[in-house]
Design a protein around this motif. Structure first.
Motif, PDB file in Angstrom:
ATOM      1  N   VAL A 192     -47.390   4.868 -17.988  1.00  0.00           N
ATOM      2  CA  VAL A 192     -46.914   5.770 -19.050  1.00  0.00           C
ATOM      3  C   VAL A 192     -47.252   5.191 -20.415  1.00  0.00           C
ATOM      4  O   VAL A 192     -47.735   5.891 -21.313  1.00  0.00           O
ATOM      5  N   ALA A 193     -47.016   3.893 -20.586  1.00  0.00           N
ATOM      6  CA  ALA A 193     -47.296   3.248 -21.872  1.00  0.00           C
ATOM      7  C   ALA A 193     -48.786   3.274 -22.194  1.00  0.00           C
ATOM      8  O   ALA A 193     -49.181   3.551 -23.339  1.00  0.00           O
ATOM      9  N   ILE A 194     -49.620   3.009 -21.202  1.00  0.00           N
ATOM     10  CA  ILE A 194     -51.068   3.018 -21.431  1.00  0.00           C
ATOM     11  C   ILE A 194     -51.558   4.439 -21.711  1.00  0.00           C
ATOM     12  O   ILE A 194     -52.407   4.645 -22.578  1.00  0.00           O
ATOM     13  N   LEU A 195     -51.015   5.434 -21.006  1.00  0.00           N
ATOM     14  CA  LEU A 195     -51.379   6.824 -21.273  1.00  0.00           C
ATOM     15  C   LEU A 195     -51.049   7.208 -22.709  1.00  0.00           C
ATOM     16  O   LEU A 195     -51.869   7.814 -23.407  1.00  0.00           O
ATOM     17  N   LEU A 196     -49.858   6.843 -23.170  1.00  0.00           N
ATOM     18  CA  LEU A 196     -49.502   7.122 -24.557  1.00  0.00           C
ATOM     19  C   LEU A 196     -50.396   6.356 -25.531  1.00  0.00           C
ATOM     20  O   LEU A 196     -50.746   6.858 -26.593  1.00  0.00           O
ATOM     21  N   GLY A 197     -50.769   5.122 -25.148  1.00  0.00           N
ATOM     22  CA  GLY A 197     -51.673   4.347 -25.991  1.00  0.00           C
ATOM     23  C   GLY A 197     -53.048   4.973 -26.101  1.00  0.00           C
ATOM     24  O   GLY A 197     -53.645   5.014 -27.181  1.00  0.00           O
ATOM     25  N   VAL A 198     -53.570   5.499 -24.994  1.00  0.00           N
ATOM     26  CA  VAL A 198     -54.873   6.165 -25.012  1.00  0.00           C
ATOM     27  C   VAL A 198     -54.796   7.455 -25.830  1.00  0.00           C
ATOM     28  O   VAL A 198     -55.685   7.746 -26.632  1.00  0.00           O
ATOM     29  N   LEU A 199     -53.720   8.213 -25.632  1.00  0.00           N
ATOM     30  CA  LEU A 199     -53.568   9.454 -26.404  1.00  0.00           C
ATOM     31  C   LEU A 199     -53.432   9.180 -27.894  1.00  0.00           C
ATOM     32  O   LEU A 199     -53.845   9.999 -28.719  1.00  0.00           O
ATOM     33  N   SER A 200     -52.879   8.032 -28.253  1.00  0.00           N
ATOM     34  CA  SER A 200     -52.733   7.713 -29.680  1.00  0.00           C
ATOM     35  C   SER A 200     -54.072   7.363 -30.333  1.00  0.00           C
ATOM     36  O   SER A 200     -54.161   7.326 -31.558  1.00  0.00           O
ATOM     37  N   LEU A 201     -55.113   7.122 -29.538  1.00  0.00           N
ATOM     38  CA  LEU A 201     -56.440   6.838 -30.091  1.00  0.00           C
ATOM     39  C   LEU A 201     -57.228   8.107 -30.415  1.00  0.00           C
ATOM     40  O   LEU A 201     -58.247   8.045 -31.084  1.00  0.00           O
ATOM     41  N   ILE A 202     -56.762   9.265 -29.943  1.00  0.00           N
ATOM     42  CA  ILE A 202     -57.444  10.533 -30.210  1.00  0.00           C
ATOM     43  C   ILE A 202     -57.160  10.926 -31.659  1.00  0.00           C
ATOM     44  O   ILE A 202     -55.992  11.009 -32.066  1.00  0.00           O
ATOM     45  N   VAL A 225     -57.124  13.718 -33.527  1.00  0.00           N
ATOM     46  CA  VAL A 225     -56.338  14.885 -33.931  1.00  0.00           C
ATOM     47  C   VAL A 225     -54.854  14.699 -33.653  1.00  0.00           C
ATOM     48  O   VAL A 225     -54.007  14.948 -34.512  1.00  0.00           O
ATOM     49  N   ILE A 226     -54.516  14.247 -32.433  1.00  0.00           N
ATOM     50  CA  ILE A 226     -53.113  14.097 -32.055  1.00  0.00           C
ATOM     51  C   ILE A 226     -52.632  12.649 -32.126  1.00  0.00           C
ATOM     52  O   ILE A 226     -51.457  12.384 -31.912  1.00  0.00           O
ATOM     53  N   GLY A 227     -53.520  11.748 -32.440  1.00  0.00           N
ATOM     54  CA  GLY A 227     -53.207  10.327 -32.446  1.00  0.00           C
ATOM     55  C   GLY A 227     -52.022   9.912 -33.288  1.00  0.00           C
ATOM     56  O   GLY A 227     -51.135   9.203 -32.810  1.00  0.00           O
ATOM     57  N   PRO A 228     -51.958  10.323 -34.551  1.00  0.00           N
ATOM     58  CA  PRO A 228     -50.819   9.893 -35.369  1.00  0.00           C
ATOM     59  C   PRO A 228     -49.471  10.381 -34.832  1.00  0.00           C
ATOM     60  O   PRO A 228     -48.489   9.643 -34.853  1.00  0.00           O
ATOM     61  N   PHE A 229     -49.414  11.601 -34.348  1.00  0.00           N
ATOM     62  CA  PHE A 229     -48.168  12.130 -33.798  1.00  0.00           C
ATOM     63  C   PHE A 229     -47.749  11.355 -32.552  1.00  0.00           C
ATOM     64  O   PHE A 229     -46.588  10.965 -32.404  1.00  0.00           O
ATOM     65  N   ILE A 230     -48.695  11.106 -31.653  1.00  0.00           N
ATOM     66  CA  ILE A 230     -48.410  10.350 -30.428  1.00  0.00           C
ATOM     67  C   ILE A 230     -48.029   8.917 -30.778  1.00  0.00           C
ATOM     68  O   ILE A 230     -47.136   8.339 -30.163  1.00  0.00           O
ATOM     69  N   ALA A 231     -48.699   8.324 -31.762  1.00  0.00           N
ATOM     70  CA  ALA A 231     -48.384   6.947 -32.156  1.00  0.00           C
ATOM     71  C   ALA A 231     -46.959   6.832 -32.676  1.00  0.00           C
ATOM     72  O   ALA A 231     -46.261   5.858 -32.377  1.00  0.00           O
ATOM     73  N   ILE A 232     -46.498   7.820 -33.428  1.00  0.00           N
ATOM     74  CA  ILE A 232     -45.121   7.795 -33.928  1.00  0.00           C
ATOM     75  C   ILE A 232     -44.144   7.933 -32.767  1.00  0.00           C
ATOM     76  O   ILE A 232     -43.145   7.212 -32.690  1.00  0.00           O
TER      77      ILE A 232
END
Length: 143
Positions: free
Chosen positions: A19-29, A31-38
């Motif tokens: 789960v943590a790695i999935l969120l980390g990968v999504l935070s690199l995109i 368009v949605i990266g900043p929202f996922i990173a927060i």
């Protein structure tokens, strides 16, 4: 300690790390990266706690508090350390791409060492908290 189920530790730690790695990968995109990173920054504390609770869920039979806390600490620590390894690799790749190979490798190594210490220690402590909580939840579900 003799009742510790290592398969449950690995399963719970793997799910938490996944789960943590999935969120980390999504935070690199971009368009949605900043929202996922927060979301990841705010909710990142709950991943080791959930890993600790998952240990109790996956463990066969009813867990006592001390065994559940130890198993939860191991599962939370495993997810924290795996997340630190992923963060070191992603920081190295992103840093090497933007700042050059030498600077990116140095930044990735420092991020890996500091991240492994922080995420690992925090994962063990928060995982133990989740494992400690699980027997109380298990008793409430049983009654």
């Amino acid at each position: 300690m003799n009742n510790l189920d290592m398969q449950s530790v690995l399963k719970a730690g793997g799910i938490g790390a996944g789960v943590a790695i999935l969120l980390g990968v999504l935070s690199l995109i971009p368009v949605i990266g900043p929202f996922i990173a927060i979301l990841f920054l705010c909710g990142g504390f709950f991943i080791p706690v959930a890993s600790g609770m998952l240990y109790g869920y996956f463990a066969p039979g009813e867990e006592d508090t001390s065994t559940a806390a130890i198993g939860g600490a191991l599962a939370g620590g495993a997810s924290g350390i795996l997340l630190a390894i992923f963060n070191a690799i992603s920081t190295t790749v992103v840093g090497a791409a933007s700042e050059g190979i030498g600077t990116g490798l140095a930044g990735g190594a420092m991020s890996g060492i500091v991240g492994a210490l922080c995420f690992g220690i925090m994962g063990f402590v928060l995982g133990a908290l989740g494992g400690f909580i699980w027997p109380f939840i298990q008793k409430q579900m049983g009654s």
